[in-house]
Enzyme design. Structure first.
Site, PDB file in Angstrom:
ATOM      1  N   ASP A   1       2.466  -7.014   2.558  1.00 21.81           N
ATOM      2  CA  ASP A   1       1.290  -6.247   2.973  1.00 21.81           C
ATOM      3  C   ASP A   1       1.760  -4.999   3.735  1.00 21.81           C
ATOM      4  O   ASP A   1       1.232  -4.664   4.804  1.00 21.81           O
ATOM      5  CB  ASP A   1       0.320  -7.081   3.810  1.00 21.81           C
TER       6      ASP A   1
ATOM      7  N   ASN B   1      -6.803   0.517  -2.468  1.00 25.87           N
ATOM      8  CA  ASN B   1      -7.645   1.185  -1.466  1.00 25.87           C
ATOM      9  C   ASN B   1      -7.034   2.524  -1.057  1.00 25.87           C
ATOM     10  O   ASN B   1      -6.669   2.740   0.094  1.00 25.87           O
ATOM     11  CB  ASN B   1      -7.868   0.283  -0.248  1.00 25.87           C
TER      12      ASN B   1
ATOM     13  N   HIS C   1       0.872  -1.183   0.000  1.00 23.47           N
ATOM     14  CA  HIS C   1       0.000   0.000   0.000  1.00 23.47           C
ATOM     15  C   HIS C   1       0.906   1.230   0.000  1.00 23.47           C
ATOM     16  O   HIS C   1       1.410   1.626   1.043  1.00 23.47           O
ATOM     17  CB  HIS C   1      -0.893   0.005   1.240  1.00 23.47           C
TER      18      HIS C   1
ATOM     19  N   HIS D   1       0.678   3.516   8.514  1.00 23.14           N
ATOM     20  CA  HIS D   1      -0.228   4.508   9.107  1.00 23.14           C
ATOM     21  C   HIS D   1       0.624   5.402  10.002  1.00 23.14           C
ATOM     22  O   HIS D   1       1.749   5.041  10.352  1.00 23.14           O
ATOM     23  CB  HIS D   1      -1.292   3.823   9.968  1.00 23.14           C
TER      24      HIS D   1
HETATM   25 ZN   LIG Z   1      -3.111  -5.208   2.187  1.00 23.92          ZN
END
Ligand SMILES: [Zn+2]
Length: 448
Positions: free
Chosen positions: A310, A95, A63, A314
């Protein structure tokens, strides 16, 4: 004419085993692998002093954020983290804000990435509202679709099996895979509501809400769709023995499915979650020692196709909420995966061939990243030189990622990526980023 670069004095991981040789690079491609005396003249030479040279890691679950989520990570910080971790190509999840789910949003993201990345980037798309756009999204260059079954992201109603079936059928004709986050929304939401009613807000409750049963259910539901449509499904981050077995049973039947596990599901259990609290919160959650053992066994047997990070950064504030229900799931992984796995190779717990297969060869095959994933003449010179004897402690405060924390902070590892080359250009040297943003390429699905 001399070639652009020769890497001397390396131990090179090839399909025929490790050879002591040099590697010549011209125009971004591997020109030849040969004993020093048989290599062509070169404009530039680099002595690798006996380092092990591997195909660069292809991380198919990343991400990268950017755009409106750039405060968490952006194309530069994320791909610098990749280069530091020996990763030469990443596949970016959809996303984002805005969600990547149309030819326009994909094109915009690619345009930003082109100017800012240190390593190569390919892209997932979420499903569009209008399934007619599936073709134009693949034409635009998405290498895969991503389906989240735990929450609706993108335009597809995940409760509607007919719609899912139509979408899978359409994608199967484009011959690109669908990556599935397999956790059943209804199971999770019911369990969550029950736990919240009793006033639970601890991190253990988040674990209980996302049971292995939720994983199994979503896998089995997806498998029915594969049987109907023959779409190639790639299951993301299998976390439990129950989920793994559901996958393996279907695989035995010859279905076109592949799977991924993450380092955190291989190395960390719910015991770590207890200690590290919301910092170690991730979806699917960390499981039991028994689950870990099942994943390791399958990996060693060659039953797990891919290991990827993954990488899900954040801010530290987003990770630390009073109520575990509010805390964000996920953490960075690009700078820790290869060292963690190399440590296992050093301890004879994992073979180097399994490592390379799961982190380079297979991701290149599954996502059709042409001429990448192994060191042969003609392939892109995406390389990582590792020092197998270097021992050090993971220090998250030194990450290139904007997320400067990790459940692996302080872990002792042995085996360090020390030079990363992307398309024949040195981008990381001794832990420092030595290239300008924009050196990485946007990898598009090959035109059919
Ligand atoms: Zn993911």
């Amino acid at each position: 004419m001399p070639v652009d670069l020769v890497l001397n004095n390396a131990k090179i991981y090839t399909r025929k085993g490790i050879v002591e040789a040099g590697l010549a690079i011209d125009q971004g491609r591997i020109f030849s692998i040969a004993k020093e005396t048989n290599l062509p003249a070169a404009s530039e030479k680099l002595d690798l002093k006996g380092l092990l040279l591997l195909p660069g890691v292809i991380d198919s679950h990343v991400h990268l954020r950017d755009q409106q989520l750039a405060y968490k990570e952006d194309f530069f910080s994320g791909t610098a983290a990749a280069a530091a971790g020996g990763v030469t190509s990443v596949i970016d999840m959809p996303n984002n804000k805005p969600v990547t789910m149309s030819p326009e949003s994909l094109r915009e993201r690619m345009g930003i990435a082109e100017k800012r990345t240190i390593v190569n980037v390919a892209f997932y798309s979420a499903f569009p509202r209008d399934l007619g756009e599936i073709e134009s999204i693949t034409e635009e260059g998405a290498v895969a679709f991503k389906l989240f079954l735990s929450q609706m992201i993108g335009g597809l109603d995940i409760e509607d099996d007919d719609a899912l079936s139509k979408a899978f059928d359409k994608v199967s004709r484009t011959e690109i895979p669908i990556a599935v986050h397999a956790e059943d929304r209804e199971t999770i939401e019911k369990a969550t509501a029950g736990l919240q009613k009793t006033g639970r807000r601890d991190v253990q409750a988040r674990l209980e809400a996302r049971s292995p049963e939720a994983e199994r259910k979503a896998i089995q539901r997806t498998i029915l769709l594969v049987e109907r449509t023959e779409a190639h499904v790639h299951f993301c981050h299998l976390s439990s023995a129950i989920g793994l077995n559901a996958f393996l049973d279907a695989k035995k039947d010859g279905l076109p499915i592949t799977c991924e596990v993450t380092p955190h599901h291989l190395f960390l259990s719910s015991e770590h979650l207890k200690r590290l609290k919301t910092l170690a919160l991730v979806d699917p959650p960390l499981r039991t020692q028994k689950d870990l053992r099942a994943l390791w066994k399958a990996l060693k047997q060659g039953l797990i196709d891919v290991v990827s990070t993954d990488h899900a950064p954040h801010t530290i504030e987003e990770k630390k909420a009073d109520s575990a229900w509010e805390a964000k799931a996920g953490f960075p992984g690009l700078e820790t995966m290869l060292p963690l796995l190399l440590t296992q190779v050093n301890h004879d717990h994992l073979s180097l061939s399994t490592l390379v297969r799961a982190t380079s060869e297979k991701p290149a095959q599954i996502f059709n990243l042409k001429n990448r994933g192994c060191l042969v003449e003609g392939n892109h010179a995406d390389l990582v030189a590792v020092d197998m004897s270097q021992e050090y402690e993971i220090d998250a405060s030194e990450f290139y990622s904007k997320a400067k924390y990790s459940p692996f902070d302080g872990w002792k590892v042995k085996g360090k990526p020390v030079k990363t080359l992307v398309d024949g250009k040195l981008v990381m040297d001794g832990g420092e980023i030595v290239a300008e943003p924009g050196i990485g390429q946007v990898i598009r699905r090959p035109k059919s």
